[in-house]
Design a protein around this motif. Structure first.
Motif, PDB file in Angstrom:
ATOM      1  N   ASN A  56       0.682  -1.263   0.049  1.00 49.40           N
ATOM      2  CA  ASN A  56      -0.152  -0.203   0.002  1.00 49.40           C
ATOM      3  C   ASN A  56       0.947   1.310   0.097  1.00 49.40           C
ATOM      4  O   ASN A  56       0.306   2.398  -0.182  1.00 49.40           O
ATOM      5  N   ILE A  60       1.214   6.324  -2.332  1.00 49.87           N
ATOM      6  CA  ILE A  60       2.062   7.717  -2.129  1.00 49.87           C
ATOM      7  C   ILE A  60       2.302   8.156  -3.666  1.00 49.87           C
ATOM      8  O   ILE A  60       2.398   9.556  -3.961  1.00 49.87           O
ATOM      9  N   MET A 110       6.748  19.412  -1.464  1.00 51.81           N
ATOM     10  CA  MET A 110       6.058  18.521  -1.338  1.00 51.81           C
ATOM     11  C   MET A 110       6.565  17.271  -2.281  1.00 51.81           C
ATOM     12  O   MET A 110       6.282  16.140  -1.738  1.00 51.81           O
ATOM     13  N   VAL A 117       9.197  10.155   2.300  1.00 45.86           N
ATOM     14  CA  VAL A 117       8.371   9.497   2.932  1.00 45.86           C
ATOM     15  C   VAL A 117       8.006   7.939   2.218  1.00 45.86           C
ATOM     16  O   VAL A 117       7.909   6.801   2.892  1.00 45.86           O
TER      17      VAL A 117
ATOM     18  N   PHE B  10      -7.805  -0.366   6.003  1.00 46.64           N
ATOM     19  CA  PHE B  10      -7.683   0.820   5.442  1.00 46.64           C
ATOM     20  C   PHE B  10      -6.944   1.901   6.160  1.00 46.64           C
ATOM     21  O   PHE B  10      -5.952   2.302   5.536  1.00 46.64           O
ATOM     22  N   MET B  13      -3.311   0.543   6.232  1.00 50.98           N
ATOM     23  CA  MET B  13      -2.733   0.619   5.113  1.00 50.98           C
ATOM     24  C   MET B  13      -1.967  -0.917   4.996  1.00 50.98           C
ATOM     25  O   MET B  13      -0.447  -0.609   4.435  1.00 50.98           O
ATOM     26  N   GLY B  14      -2.378  -1.840   5.362  1.00 53.00           N
ATOM     27  CA  GLY B  14      -1.432  -2.822   5.462  1.00 53.00           C
ATOM     28  C   GLY B  14      -0.405  -2.870   6.629  1.00 53.00           C
ATOM     29  O   GLY B  14      -0.957  -2.666   7.515  1.00 53.00           O
ATOM     30  N   HIS B  16       1.577   0.045   6.164  1.00 51.40           N
ATOM     31  CA  HIS B  16       2.411   1.198   5.590  1.00 51.40           C
ATOM     32  C   HIS B  16       1.546   2.514   5.879  1.00 51.40           C
ATOM     33  O   HIS B  16       1.633   3.422   5.376  1.00 51.40           O
ATOM     34  N   TYR B  19       3.304   5.752   6.366  1.00 52.04           N
ATOM     35  CA  TYR B  19       3.999   6.655   5.540  1.00 52.04           C
ATOM     36  C   TYR B  19       2.777   7.040   4.526  1.00 52.04           C
ATOM     37  O   TYR B  19       2.911   8.050   4.018  1.00 52.04           O
ATOM     38  N   VAL B  20       2.042   6.196   4.306  1.00 48.70           N
ATOM     39  CA  VAL B  20       0.532   6.859   3.306  1.00 48.70           C
ATOM     40  C   VAL B  20      -0.078   7.994   3.900  1.00 48.70           C
ATOM     41  O   VAL B  20       0.079   8.927   3.303  1.00 48.70           O
ATOM     42  N   TRP B  21      -0.308   7.915   5.272  1.00 46.93           N
ATOM     43  CA  TRP B  21      -0.948   9.145   5.774  1.00 46.93           C
ATOM     44  C   TRP B  21      -0.108  10.305   5.889  1.00 46.93           C
ATOM     45  O   TRP B  21      -0.772  11.458   5.914  1.00 46.93           O
ATOM     46  N   LEU B  22       1.102  10.034   6.221  1.00 40.10           N
ATOM     47  CA  LEU B  22       2.228  10.980   6.201  1.00 40.10           C
ATOM     48  C   LEU B  22       1.995  11.780   5.099  1.00 40.10           C
ATOM     49  O   LEU B  22       2.206  13.177   5.060  1.00 40.10           O
ATOM     50  N   SER B  23       2.228  10.913   3.957  1.00 41.97           N
ATOM     51  CA  SER B  23       2.517  11.834   2.650  1.00 41.97           C
ATOM     52  C   SER B  23       1.005  12.762   2.304  1.00 41.97           C
ATOM     53  O   SER B  23       1.080  13.723   2.001  1.00 41.97           O
ATOM     54  N   TYR B  24       0.019  12.048   2.638  1.00 44.46           N
ATOM     55  CA  TYR B  24      -1.317  12.745   2.401  1.00 44.46           C
ATOM     56  C   TYR B  24      -1.450  13.922   2.979  1.00 44.46           C
ATOM     57  O   TYR B  24      -1.906  14.906   2.803  1.00 44.46           O
ATOM     58  N   ILE B  26       1.025  15.682   4.528  1.00 43.69           N
ATOM     59  CA  ILE B  26       2.089  16.783   4.171  1.00 43.69           C
ATOM     60  C   ILE B  26       1.430  17.442   2.819  1.00 43.69           C
ATOM     61  O   ILE B  26       1.341  18.686   2.540  1.00 43.69           O
ATOM     62  N   ALA B  27       0.612  16.624   1.950  1.00 47.33           N
ATOM     63  CA  ALA B  27       0.270  17.309   0.781  1.00 47.33           C
ATOM     64  C   ALA B  27      -0.901  18.195   0.978  1.00 47.33           C
ATOM     65  O   ALA B  27      -1.167  19.343   0.748  1.00 47.33           O
TER      66      ALA B  27
END
Lengths: 251, 60
Positions: A56, A60, A110, A117, B10, B13-14, B16, B19-24, B26-27
């Motif tokens: 997953n 990103i 970004m 990350v 969900f 995220m497995g 991850h 990492y996934v939520w940190l990226s979103y 940041i965005a």
């Protein structure tokens, strides 16, 4: 030498025309940006399948790739607008170029941050001094240089000229970013989208990515127009039409 | 739900999730920063401009 350009090109140079047309376009781009970004991120986060190697963390990509593309497009736009301003002495072009810089810098941040990350679970490191990453960092420094130079002059005409020249010189970095994954041995994976080949991903992965890229462009257009409109008013504040705009604001 | 077995799957995220939520995240922060800074620029311009206009009209 004077090159004859179509009529809309000269209309674009009129501050009032620019202010009016962007005022009409802004809400539509805003609506498009909200819709595309919502649809794209929900699609990417919830419905796109997980990557068979990366799991997953691959999600990103829906932030990282659009921000990287936009950071570079924004730089190219800034440099081209600067060149147009230099060649045709068009003030609006310098206004647009100046508005690009702070947006581009934030988008480059970004791209670098989400890359870090993503790098951690994938490569085991937040940062490596890899060709692509370093070239992207140089892009951020170029943006910061342009912003600093833009505020270093009292005289608008001099700062317009200086920043246009700096952004044109920095343009050499753009092909370096693009080809860095081919010229050097690098950890970074090659391009996801190319014009000539079909994407290596299945459609349920790349369609949301395309939606996000379009959403990022629309968002950029919105912020760019807001900033450029303010700069136009600032530069034209002695003219009658701007005085009217100021009087009518907030009523 | 989508390509996940459950809502907690969900969120995680497995393995991850971070990492996934940190990226979103940041965005989202950078998007909001762009909108807010542009809006503040606009507000500041009109505050100054209105004041300047009043002063000019007052002296004429």
């Amino acid at each position: 030498m004077k090159i004859k350009m179509p009529r809309w090109f000269y209309q674009l140079a009129s501050p009032k025309w620019f202010y009016d047309i962007t005022g009409m376009l802004l809400p539509w781009f805003g609506l498009a940006a909200i819709l595309l970004l919502l649809v794209g991120s929900i699609w990417g986060l919830v419905f796109a399948p997980a990557d068979y190697q990366q799991g997953n963390s691959f999600r990103i990509i829906y932030i990282h790739v659009p921000s990287s593309i936009l950071a570079q497009s924004c730089y190219m736009m800034m440099a081209i607008a600067g060149a147009v301003g230099l060649i045709w002495k068009m003030k609006i072009a310098h206004v647009v170029a100046g508005a690009c810089a702070p947006i581009g810098a934030s988008i480059a941040v970004m791209s670098l941050a989400t890359g870090a990350v993503w790098g951690k679970p994938t490569w085991g490191a937040w940062w490596v001094w890899d060709a692509r990453l370093t070239a992207m960092l140089v892009l951020l420094f170029l943006y910061i240089g342009v912003i600093a130079l833009n505020s270093a002059f009292e005289n608008k005409a001099s700062s317009d000229k200086a920043t246009a020249i700096l952004s044109l010189v920095g343009l050499v970095n753009i092909p370096i970013i693009k080809y860095s994954v081919e010229w050097w041995n690098t950890l970074h994976q090659p391009a996801t989208f190319t014009v000539t080949e079909k994407p290596a991903m299945p459609p349920e992965m790349w369609i949301p990515l395309l939606v996000m890229v379009l959403g990022f462009y629309c968002f950029f257009a919105v912020v760019l127009m807001i900033r450029a409109r303010i700069e136009v008013l600032e530069r034209e504040k002695r003219s009658d039409w701007v005085k009217k705009v100021i009087e009518n604001y907030g009523r | 739900m989508g390509s996940f077995t459950s809502f907690s799957d969900f969120i995680q995220m497995g393995t991850h999730g971070l990492y996934v939520w940190l990226s979103y995240g940041i965005a989202l922060v950078i998007f909001i920063y762009n909108i807010v800074s542009a809006y503040l620029l606009k507000r500041q311009f009109f505050i100054n401009a209105k004041r300047r206009l009043r002063r000019e009209q007052g002296t004429i």
